[in-house]
Design a protein around this motif. Sequence first.
Motif, PDB file in Angstrom:
ATOM      1  N   LYS A   5       4.573  -3.504   4.659  1.00 35.41           N
ATOM      2  CA  LYS A   5       3.546  -4.495   4.352  1.00 35.41           C
ATOM      3  C   LYS A   5       2.310  -3.760   3.859  1.00 35.41           C
ATOM      4  O   LYS A   5       2.033  -2.647   4.280  1.00 35.41           O
ATOM      5  N   GLY A   6       1.567  -4.371   2.956  1.00 39.29           N
ATOM      6  CA  GLY A   6       0.358  -3.745   2.438  1.00 39.29           C
ATOM      7  C   GLY A   6      -0.689  -4.762   2.061  1.00 39.29           C
ATOM      8  O   GLY A   6      -0.375  -5.894   1.715  1.00 39.29           O
ATOM      9  N   VAL A   7      -1.946  -4.345   2.178  1.00 41.71           N
ATOM     10  CA  VAL A   7      -3.084  -5.177   1.783  1.00 41.71           C
ATOM     11  C   VAL A   7      -3.986  -4.321   0.910  1.00 41.71           C
ATOM     12  O   VAL A   7      -4.366  -3.215   1.294  1.00 41.71           O
ATOM     13  N   LEU A   8      -4.326  -4.818  -0.262  1.00 43.43           N
ATOM     14  CA  LEU A   8      -5.153  -4.095  -1.216  1.00 43.43           C
ATOM     15  C   LEU A   8      -6.544  -4.697  -1.241  1.00 43.43           C
ATOM     16  O   LEU A   8      -6.710  -5.907  -1.360  1.00 43.43           O
ATOM     17  N   SER A   9      -7.553  -3.844  -1.092  1.00 46.11           N
ATOM     18  CA  SER A   9      -8.949  -4.247  -1.159  1.00 46.11           C
ATOM     19  C   SER A   9      -9.581  -3.565  -2.359  1.00 46.11           C
ATOM     20  O   SER A   9      -8.935  -2.749  -3.018  1.00 46.11           O
ATOM     21  N   THR A  10     -10.837  -3.845  -2.637  1.00 41.33           N
ATOM     22  CA  THR A  10     -11.481  -3.235  -3.802  1.00 41.33           C
ATOM     23  C   THR A  10     -11.692  -1.742  -3.639  1.00 41.33           C
ATOM     24  O   THR A  10     -11.712  -1.010  -4.624  1.00 41.33           O
ATOM     25  N   ASP A  11     -11.861  -1.264  -2.406  1.00 43.39           N
ATOM     26  CA  ASP A  11     -12.152   0.156  -2.221  1.00 43.39           C
ATOM     27  C   ASP A  11     -11.205   0.877  -1.264  1.00 43.39           C
ATOM     28  O   ASP A  11     -11.400   2.052  -0.973  1.00 43.39           O
ATOM     29  N   HIS A  12     -10.178   0.214  -0.763  1.00 37.95           N
ATOM     30  CA  HIS A  12      -9.210   0.884   0.105  1.00 37.95           C
ATOM     31  C   HIS A  12      -7.919   0.080   0.210  1.00 37.95           C
ATOM     32  O   HIS A  12      -7.846  -1.049  -0.241  1.00 37.95           O
ATOM     33  N   VAL A  13      -6.920   0.709   0.821  1.00 38.74           N
ATOM     34  CA  VAL A  13      -5.591   0.105   0.962  1.00 38.74           C
ATOM     35  C   VAL A  13      -5.132   0.253   2.408  1.00 38.74           C
ATOM     36  O   VAL A  13      -5.349   1.294   3.021  1.00 38.74           O
ATOM     37  N   HIS A  14      -4.514  -0.795   2.932  1.00 41.17           N
ATOM     38  CA  HIS A  14      -3.869  -0.716   4.237  1.00 41.17           C
ATOM     39  C   HIS A  14      -2.369  -0.831   3.998  1.00 41.17           C
ATOM     40  O   HIS A  14      -1.924  -1.726   3.282  1.00 41.17           O
ATOM     41  N   MET A  15      -1.595   0.088   4.583  1.00 41.70           N
ATOM     42  CA  MET A  15      -0.143   0.046   4.429  1.00 41.70           C
ATOM     43  C   MET A  15       0.532   0.243   5.778  1.00 41.70           C
ATOM     44  O   MET A  15       0.093   1.062   6.582  1.00 41.70           O
ATOM     45  N   PHE A  16       1.579  -0.512   5.995  1.00 37.19           N
ATOM     46  CA  PHE A  16       2.441  -0.334   7.147  1.00 37.19           C
ATOM     47  C   PHE A  16       3.737   0.255   6.596  1.00 37.19           C
ATOM     48  O   PHE A  16       4.427  -0.386   5.811  1.00 37.19           O
ATOM     49  N   LEU A  17       4.021   1.512   6.962  1.00 37.34           N
ATOM     50  CA  LEU A  17       5.152   2.236   6.389  1.00 37.34           C
ATOM     51  C   LEU A  17       6.289   2.388   7.390  1.00 37.34           C
ATOM     52  O   LEU A  17       6.064   2.501   8.593  1.00 37.34           O
ATOM     53  N   SER A  18       7.475   2.448   6.844  1.00 35.57           N
ATOM     54  CA  SER A  18       8.660   2.803   7.619  1.00 35.57           C
ATOM     55  C   SER A  18       9.101   4.172   7.129  1.00 35.57           C
ATOM     56  O   SER A  18       9.381   4.349   5.943  1.00 35.57           O
ATOM     57  N   THR A  19       9.113   5.157   8.033  1.00 34.89           N
ATOM     58  CA  THR A  19       9.473   6.521   7.655  1.00 34.89           C
ATOM     59  C   THR A  19      10.577   7.044   8.569  1.00 34.89           C
ATOM     60  O   THR A  19      10.694   6.612   9.713  1.00 34.89           O
ATOM     61  N   PRO A  20      11.369   7.981   8.070  1.00 40.64           N
ATOM     62  CA  PRO A  20      12.381   8.591   8.932  1.00 40.64           C
ATOM     63  C   PRO A  20      11.702   9.353  10.081  1.00 40.64           C
ATOM     64  O   PRO A  20      10.608   9.902   9.907  1.00 40.64           O
ATOM     65  N   PRO A  21      12.319   9.397  11.235  1.00 45.64           N
ATOM     66  CA  PRO A  21      11.692  10.037  12.392  1.00 45.64           C
ATOM     67  C   PRO A  21      11.464  11.540  12.238  1.00 45.64           C
ATOM     68  O   PRO A  21      10.622  12.099  12.929  1.00 45.64           O
ATOM     69  N   HIS A  22      12.175  12.187  11.330  1.00 48.49           N
ATOM     70  CA  HIS A  22      11.995  13.628  11.176  1.00 48.49           C
ATOM     71  C   HIS A  22      10.746  14.002  10.369  1.00 48.49           C
ATOM     72  O   HIS A  22      10.361  15.161  10.320  1.00 48.49           O
ATOM     73  N   LEU A  23      10.098  13.021   9.725  1.00 40.59           N
ATOM     74  CA  LEU A  23       8.875  13.284   8.962  1.00 40.59           C
ATOM     75  C   LEU A  23       7.650  13.091   9.859  1.00 40.59           C
ATOM     76  O   LEU A  23       7.520  12.078  10.531  1.00 40.59           O
ATOM     77  N   SER A  24       6.760  14.078   9.842  1.00 42.49           N
ATOM     78  CA  SER A  24       5.527  13.942  10.616  1.00 42.49           C
ATOM     79  C   SER A  24       4.522  13.109   9.829  1.00 42.49           C
ATOM     80  O   SER A  24       4.578  13.025   8.597  1.00 42.49           O
TER      81      SER A  24
END
Length: 56
Positions: A5-24
């Motif tokens: 999920k993501g929300v775009l604003s005029t000066d920043h971005v909010h993102m909810f990411l799904s990543t593999p557990p081996h990535l820090s």
Amino acid sequence: MSIVKGVLSTDHVHMFLSTPPHLSLSNVMQRIKGRSSRKIQMEYPELGKRYWGRRF
């Protein structure tokens, strides 16, 4: 890695990411910031000298 999920604003971005557990989190952010920086530099080469002291 995928954006759940993501929300775009005029000066920043909010993102909810799904990543593999081996990535820090620091590696994920390094990739995101590196790729977005490169795309901005390629799209707006005039910013290179102003912010990075060089042109691409």
